[in-house]
Scaffold this motif. Structure first.
Motif, PDB file in Angstrom:
ATOM      1  N   GLU A   1      21.556  30.848   0.775  1.00 56.33           N
ATOM      2  CA  GLU A   1      22.177  29.539   0.942  1.00 56.33           C
ATOM      3  C   GLU A   1      21.601  28.840   2.171  1.00 56.33           C
ATOM      4  O   GLU A   1      21.330  29.473   3.183  1.00 56.33           O
ATOM      5  N   VAL A   2      21.434  27.534   2.049  1.00 59.01           N
ATOM      6  CA  VAL A   2      21.079  26.699   3.194  1.00 59.01           C
ATOM      7  C   VAL A   2      22.306  25.852   3.483  1.00 59.01           C
ATOM      8  O   VAL A   2      22.695  25.007   2.677  1.00 59.01           O
ATOM      9  N   LYS A   3      22.951  26.120   4.619  1.00 64.45           N
ATOM     10  CA  LYS A   3      24.197  25.423   4.943  1.00 64.45           C
ATOM     11  C   LYS A   3      23.969  24.055   5.576  1.00 64.45           C
ATOM     12  O   LYS A   3      24.737  23.129   5.336  1.00 64.45           O
ATOM     13  N   LYS A   4      22.927  23.954   6.406  1.00 64.79           N
ATOM     14  CA  LYS A   4      22.735  22.702   7.138  1.00 64.79           C
ATOM     15  C   LYS A   4      21.275  22.552   7.518  1.00 64.79           C
ATOM     16  O   LYS A   4      20.632  23.523   7.902  1.00 64.79           O
ATOM     17  N   ILE A   5      20.781  21.313   7.401  1.00 64.39           N
ATOM     18  CA  ILE A   5      19.473  20.967   7.962  1.00 64.39           C
ATOM     19  C   ILE A   5      19.609  19.579   8.556  1.00 64.39           C
ATOM     20  O   ILE A   5      20.042  18.653   7.878  1.00 64.39           O
ATOM     21  N   ARG A   6      19.269  19.471   9.829  1.00 62.96           N
ATOM     22  CA  ARG A   6      19.305  18.175  10.511  1.00 62.96           C
ATOM     23  C   ARG A   6      17.959  17.941  11.189  1.00 62.96           C
ATOM     24  O   ARG A   6      17.500  18.775  11.962  1.00 62.96           O
ATOM     25  N   LEU A   7      17.354  16.806  10.888  1.00 63.94           N
ATOM     26  CA  LEU A   7      16.078  16.429  11.499  1.00 63.94           C
ATOM     27  C   LEU A   7      16.378  15.363  12.556  1.00 63.94           C
ATOM     28  O   LEU A   7      16.921  14.313  12.239  1.00 63.94           O
ATOM     29  N   TYR A   8      16.029  15.659  13.807  1.00 68.70           N
ATOM     30  CA  TYR A   8      16.332  14.745  14.903  1.00 68.70           C
ATOM     31  C   TYR A   8      15.099  13.998  15.401  1.00 68.70           C
ATOM     32  O   TYR A   8      15.088  12.788  15.474  1.00 68.70           O
ATOM     33  N   THR A   9      14.078  14.723  15.801  1.00 66.33           N
ATOM     34  CA  THR A   9      12.883  14.128  16.390  1.00 66.33           C
ATOM     35  C   THR A   9      11.664  14.563  15.586  1.00 66.33           C
ATOM     36  O   THR A   9      11.479  15.755  15.351  1.00 66.33           O
ATOM     37  N   PRO A  10      10.819  13.614  15.167  1.00 69.28           N
ATOM     38  CA  PRO A  10       9.632  14.001  14.387  1.00 69.28           C
ATOM     39  C   PRO A  10       8.588  14.711  15.248  1.00 69.28           C
ATOM     40  O   PRO A  10       8.567  14.580  16.472  1.00 69.28           O
ATOM     41  N   SER A  11       7.748  15.474  14.579  1.00 67.63           N
ATOM     42  CA  SER A  11       6.651  16.180  15.249  1.00 67.63           C
ATOM     43  C   SER A  11       5.340  15.495  14.930  1.00 67.63           C
ATOM     44  O   SER A  11       5.164  14.933  13.857  1.00 67.63           O
ATOM     45  N   GLN A  12       4.415  15.596  15.870  1.00 66.66           N
ATOM     46  CA  GLN A  12       3.080  15.020  15.715  1.00 66.66           C
ATOM     47  C   GLN A  12       2.049  16.130  15.839  1.00 66.66           C
ATOM     48  O   GLN A  12       2.334  17.185  16.430  1.00 66.66           O
ATOM     49  N   ALA A  13       0.866  15.886  15.322  1.00 69.13           N
ATOM     50  CA  ALA A  13      -0.232  16.839  15.512  1.00 69.13           C
ATOM     51  C   ALA A  13      -0.456  17.014  17.013  1.00 69.13           C
ATOM     52  O   ALA A  13      -0.480  16.033  17.755  1.00 69.13           O
ATOM     53  N   GLY A  14      -0.586  18.237  17.457  1.00 66.06           N
ATOM     54  CA  GLY A  14      -0.797  18.535  18.867  1.00 66.06           C
ATOM     55  C   GLY A  14       0.466  18.929  19.612  1.00 66.06           C
ATOM     56  O   GLY A  14       0.385  19.458  20.718  1.00 66.06           O
ATOM     57  N   ASP A  15       1.632  18.701  19.011  1.00 65.74           N
ATOM     58  CA  ASP A  15       2.888  19.088  19.656  1.00 65.74           C
ATOM     59  C   ASP A  15       3.038  20.607  19.656  1.00 65.74           C
ATOM     60  O   ASP A  15       2.698  21.269  18.684  1.00 65.74           O
ATOM     61  N   TYR A  16       3.547  21.130  20.750  1.00 64.79           N
ATOM     62  CA  TYR A  16       3.895  22.546  20.838  1.00 64.79           C
ATOM     63  C   TYR A  16       5.384  22.661  20.532  1.00 64.79           C
ATOM     64  O   TYR A  16       6.213  22.029  21.189  1.00 64.79           O
ATOM     65  N   MET A  17       5.702  23.489  19.543  1.00 64.28           N
ATOM     66  CA  MET A  17       7.083  23.647  19.104  1.00 64.28           C
ATOM     67  C   MET A  17       7.567  25.055  19.437  1.00 64.28           C
ATOM     68  O   MET A  17       6.774  25.998  19.456  1.00 64.28           O
ATOM     69  N   GLU A  18       8.854  25.156  19.700  1.00 67.70           N
ATOM     70  CA  GLU A  18       9.476  26.454  19.940  1.00 67.70           C
ATOM     71  C   GLU A  18      10.676  26.559  19.010  1.00 67.70           C
ATOM     72  O   GLU A  18      11.538  25.678  18.984  1.00 67.70           O
ATOM     73  N   TYR A  19      10.711  27.642  18.229  1.00 64.86           N
ATOM     74  CA  TYR A  19      11.774  27.887  17.257  1.00 64.86           C
ATOM     75  C   TYR A  19      12.582  29.080  17.746  1.00 64.86           C
ATOM     76  O   TYR A  19      12.024  30.140  18.003  1.00 64.86           O
ATOM     77  N   ILE A  20      13.901  28.895  17.854  1.00 64.24           N
ATOM     78  CA  ILE A  20      14.770  29.957  18.349  1.00 64.24           C
ATOM     79  C   ILE A  20      15.841  30.238  17.297  1.00 64.24           C
ATOM     80  O   ILE A  20      16.604  29.343  16.928  1.00 64.24           O
ATOM     81  N   ALA A  21      15.871  31.487  16.802  1.00 64.40           N
ATOM     82  CA  ALA A  21      16.842  31.895  15.796  1.00 64.40           C
ATOM     83  C   ALA A  21      17.850  32.843  16.415  1.00 64.40           C
ATOM     84  O   ALA A  21      17.493  33.680  17.241  1.00 64.40           O
ATOM     85  N   ARG A  22      19.101  32.715  15.998  1.00 62.18           N
ATOM     86  CA  ARG A  22      20.135  33.663  16.423  1.00 62.18           C
ATOM     87  C   ARG A  22      21.167  33.796  15.311  1.00 62.18           C
ATOM     88  O   ARG A  22      21.392  32.860  14.540  1.00 62.18           O
ATOM     89  N   ALA A  23      21.751  34.968  15.235  1.00 58.76           N
ATOM     90  CA  ALA A  23      22.791  35.231  14.239  1.00 58.76           C
ATOM     91  C   ALA A  23      24.105  34.665  14.762  1.00 58.76           C
ATOM     92  O   ALA A  23      24.579  35.054  15.820  1.00 58.76           O
ATOM     93  N   LYS A  24      24.690  33.743  14.029  1.00 57.47           N
ATOM     94  CA  LYS A  24      25.970  33.167  14.429  1.00 57.47           C
ATOM     95  C   LYS A  24      27.150  33.976  13.914  1.00 57.47           C
ATOM     96  O   LYS A  24      28.187  34.041  14.562  1.00 57.47           O
ATOM     97  N   LYS A  25      26.984  34.581  12.718  1.00 53.69           N
ATOM     98  CA  LYS A  25      28.088  35.326  12.120  1.00 53.69           C
ATOM     99  C   LYS A  25      27.510  36.397  11.207  1.00 53.69           C
ATOM    100  O   LYS A  25      26.578  36.138  10.458  1.00 53.69           O
ATOM    101  N   ILE A  26      28.061  37.594  11.285  1.00 49.94           N
ATOM    102  CA  ILE A  26      27.595  38.700  10.449  1.00 49.94           C
ATOM    103  C   ILE A  26      28.806  39.321   9.771  1.00 49.94           C
ATOM    104  O   ILE A  26      29.796  39.660  10.430  1.00 49.94           O
TER     105      ILE A  26
END
Length: 125
Positions: A54-79
């Motif tokens: 299931e995908v509960k939520k997806i929110r896009l806030y700021t667009p990315s451009q070529a050359g941008d460095y992105m950092e993705y952080i995942a954490r378990a909210k509920k198990i």
């Protein structure tokens, strides 16, 4: 299992990620990388990747451009049993300046900018 465990993925958007004119990255590319980060967290915590049910939520806030460095952080909210609610946030940490003096110029942002947030429900095998 420790619900406070996190996984961080760092990625630089390149010209091969560009989908629109002006070097703009398709939001789906960020979502794919969000999912990749969630899968890595599942492998770290459960010992297998499981699968997204299931995908509960997806929110896009700021667009990315070529050359941008992105950092993705995942954490378990509920198990609960063999199911985990994983939240992944994408931040823009470095961007290419508007009028760069050199082709390799970058601007390190003083504060990371929130780009995308997603919540996935994963189930282990």
């Amino acid at each position: 299992m420790n619900e406070q465990q996190t996984v961080t993925l760092r990625y630089r958007m390149s010209n091969r990620d560009v989908f629109y004119l002006g070097g703009l990255i398709n939001g789906a590319r960020n979502i794919t990388l969000l999912n990749d980060t969630a899968v890595r967290l599942m492998a770290k915590v459960f010992g297998n990747t499981g699968h997204c049910v299931e995908v509960k939520k997806i929110r896009l806030y700021t667009p990315s451009q070529a050359g941008d460095y992105m950092e993705y952080i995942a954490r378990a909210k509920k198990i609960e049993g063999n199911r985990a609610l994983i939240e992944v946030r994408a931040f823009k940490v470095i961007e290419v300046p508007k009028n760069p003096p050199f082709p390799s110029s970058i601007d390190v942002l003083p504060e990371p900018v929130l780009s995308t947030v997603a919540q996935f429900v994963y189930e282990t095998f």
